[in-house]
Scaffold this active site. Structure first.
Site, PDB file in Angstrom:
ATOM      1  N   PRO A  26       0.653  -1.172   0.222  1.00 43.28           N
ATOM      2  CA  PRO A  26      -0.195   0.909   0.143  1.00 43.28           C
ATOM      3  C   PRO A  26       0.790   0.995   0.307  1.00 43.28           C
ATOM      4  O   PRO A  26       2.102   1.003   0.536  1.00 43.28           O
ATOM      5  CB  PRO A  26      -0.778   0.077   1.383  1.00 43.28           C
ATOM      6  CG  PRO A  26      -0.120  -0.813   2.179  1.00 43.28           C
ATOM      7  CD  PRO A  26       0.856  -1.880   1.163  1.00 43.28           C
ATOM      8  N   LYS A  63       2.843   4.976   5.724  1.00 45.79           N
ATOM      9  CA  LYS A  63       1.681   4.356   6.167  1.00 45.79           C
ATOM     10  C   LYS A  63       1.123   4.064   7.756  1.00 45.79           C
ATOM     11  O   LYS A  63       0.549   3.129   7.703  1.00 45.79           O
ATOM     12  CB  LYS A  63       2.824   3.076   5.563  1.00 45.79           C
ATOM     13  CG  LYS A  63       2.277   2.926   4.426  1.00 45.79           C
ATOM     14  CD  LYS A  63       3.773   1.687   3.634  1.00 45.79           C
ATOM     15  CE  LYS A  63       4.322   1.786   2.274  1.00 45.79           C
ATOM     16  NZ  LYS A  63       4.966   2.905   2.362  1.00 45.79           N
ATOM     17  N   GLN A  86       2.122  -1.343   7.824  1.00 42.08           N
ATOM     18  CA  GLN A  86       3.472  -2.774   7.630  1.00 42.08           C
ATOM     19  C   GLN A  86       3.109  -2.999   6.522  1.00 42.08           C
ATOM     20  O   GLN A  86       2.892  -1.729   5.312  1.00 42.08           O
ATOM     21  CB  GLN A  86       3.936  -3.457   8.354  1.00 42.08           C
ATOM     22  CG  GLN A  86       4.527  -2.772  10.257  1.00 42.08           C
ATOM     23  CD  GLN A  86       3.940  -3.408  11.155  1.00 42.08           C
ATOM     24  OE1 GLN A  86       2.580  -4.119  11.456  1.00 42.08           O
ATOM     25  NE2 GLN A  86       4.976  -4.470  11.788  1.00 42.08           N
ATOM     26  N   ASN A 134       6.350   3.246  -5.091  1.00 39.16           N
ATOM     27  CA  ASN A 134       6.941   2.720  -5.899  1.00 39.16           C
ATOM     28  C   ASN A 134       6.214   3.163  -7.200  1.00 39.16           C
ATOM     29  O   ASN A 134       6.260   3.784  -8.189  1.00 39.16           O
ATOM     30  CB  ASN A 134       7.313   1.838  -6.006  1.00 39.16           C
ATOM     31  CG  ASN A 134       8.272   0.844  -6.596  1.00 39.16           C
ATOM     32  OD1 ASN A 134       9.555   1.385  -6.207  1.00 39.16           O
ATOM     33  ND2 ASN A 134       7.444  -0.514  -7.218  1.00 39.16           N
ATOM     34  N   ARG A 158      14.251  -1.716  -6.381  1.00 39.66           N
ATOM     35  CA  ARG A 158      12.670  -1.386  -6.786  1.00 39.66           C
ATOM     36  C   ARG A 158      12.298  -1.146  -8.384  1.00 39.66           C
ATOM     37  O   ARG A 158      13.241  -0.259  -9.242  1.00 39.66           O
ATOM     38  CB  ARG A 158      12.162  -0.366  -5.854  1.00 39.66           C
ATOM     39  CG  ARG A 158      11.931  -0.575  -4.331  1.00 39.66           C
ATOM     40  CD  ARG A 158      10.777  -1.945  -4.215  1.00 39.66           C
ATOM     41  NE  ARG A 158       9.224  -1.598  -4.140  1.00 39.66           N
ATOM     42  CZ  ARG A 158       8.297  -1.602  -3.698  1.00 39.66           C
ATOM     43  NH1 ARG A 158       8.863  -0.180  -2.869  1.00 39.66           N
ATOM     44  NH2 ARG A 158       7.306  -1.589  -3.787  1.00 39.66           N
TER      45      ARG A 158
END
Ligand SMILES: [Zn+2]
Length: 277
Positions: A2, A53, A70, A169, A262
């Site tokens: 997320p 987050k 997380q 990302n 990533r």
């Protein structure tokens, strides 16, 4: 995983059933938090905020529940007496007269007063939330020009929660493409108008993705692509996950590289490494 917009949507859902309402009972799944159950019960929730987050559920007593999702935390809201159908571990249960907000699986949870919030190891390090309505374009430019960040490559900066919390990302690829900037460039090497554009696209892409539940292409284009028969996964992004597909602006094949371990997607034509003359 997320990203900011997804966490903000979860926070909105929780806020809808809690904010302005008195929480009658509180139940924590973690033994070390049990002592707070009676201290929180009977108080009202004033706000549900996000910092990347992390979610902050604020009570009028001055206490705040900090929870970090997380990779696997999941919030549910239900009308009482229903319960979500899940085999996950219950971590937080907040009951108002009519509803329940429940967090499952996350384990990074704490109850903090104002002073402890300021000193919290995660909260004291993260930057402003990318979806904070009060965050302005000049503030993003100022952050880009901060000595801590200005000599970092954009590709690494746009994953760093200390720069802007809630960035992630897919937003990284989409923001840099929309700004026409190669991820290897650094804020220190950008012209004033490039910094402006980058700050504008940063806020635009994050806010759009929040409004549309994860679609970053402009609404008119999204409608056209949908009308052409493309499914959600095929139309939602400009470049992310579209390696080898034609750029939606210039038709060059989209390229994939790895930065910060990533995947990052770029258009070699729209995002030149050198500043255009
Ligand atoms: Zn292009």
């Amino acid at each position: 995983m997320p990203e900011g917009p997804e966490i903000r949507l979860a926070a909105d859902k929780v806020a809808k059933v809690l904010v302005g309402n008195r929480v009658e009972t509180v139940n924590f799944g973690l033994p070390q938090l049990k002592r707070f159950e009676s201290r929180l019960a009977g108080n009202s929730v004033t706000a549900v905020e996000t910092r990347g987050k992390a979610m902050l559920t604020r009570f009028d007593s001055g206490l705040t529940i900090y929870s970090h999702n997380q990779l696997y935390g999941r919030w549910y809201t239900v009308r009482r007496p229903r319960m979500p159908r899940t085999s996950r571990q219950l971590r937080i249960e907040l009951c108002t007269r009519t509803h329940k907000a429940l967090l499952y699986s996350a384990s990074d949870i704490d109850v903090l007063d104002e002073d402890e919030l300021q000193k919290h190891p995660f909260l004291s390090r993260v930057g402003p939330d990318i979806l904070d309505r009060a965050l302005t374009k000049p503030q993003v430019v100022e952050r880009l020009c901060d000595p801590v960040f200005r000599n970092r490559s954009l590709g690494s900066l746009y994953l760093d929660q200390r720069f802007l919390a809630g960035n992630g990302n897919y937003l990284r690829s989409e923001i840099l493409w929309a700004s026409g900037l190669d991820p290897q460039r650094k804020p220190a090497g950008l012209a004033a108008d490039e910094l402006e554009t980058l700050a504008e696209e940063t806020l635009r892409m994050a806010r759009r993705s929040y409004r549309t539940r994860g679609v970053t292409v402009a609404p008119a284009l999204a409608r056209k692509l949908k009308a052409d028969g493309l499914g959600y996964a095929a139309y939602r992004f400009y470049v992310f996950g579209r390696e080898g597909r034609p750029c939606r602006r210039c038709e060059s094949p989209i390229e994939r590289r790895t930065m910060g371990s990533r995947n990052l997607f770029t258009c070699p034509t729209c995002q030149p490494l050198q500043m255009p003359a």
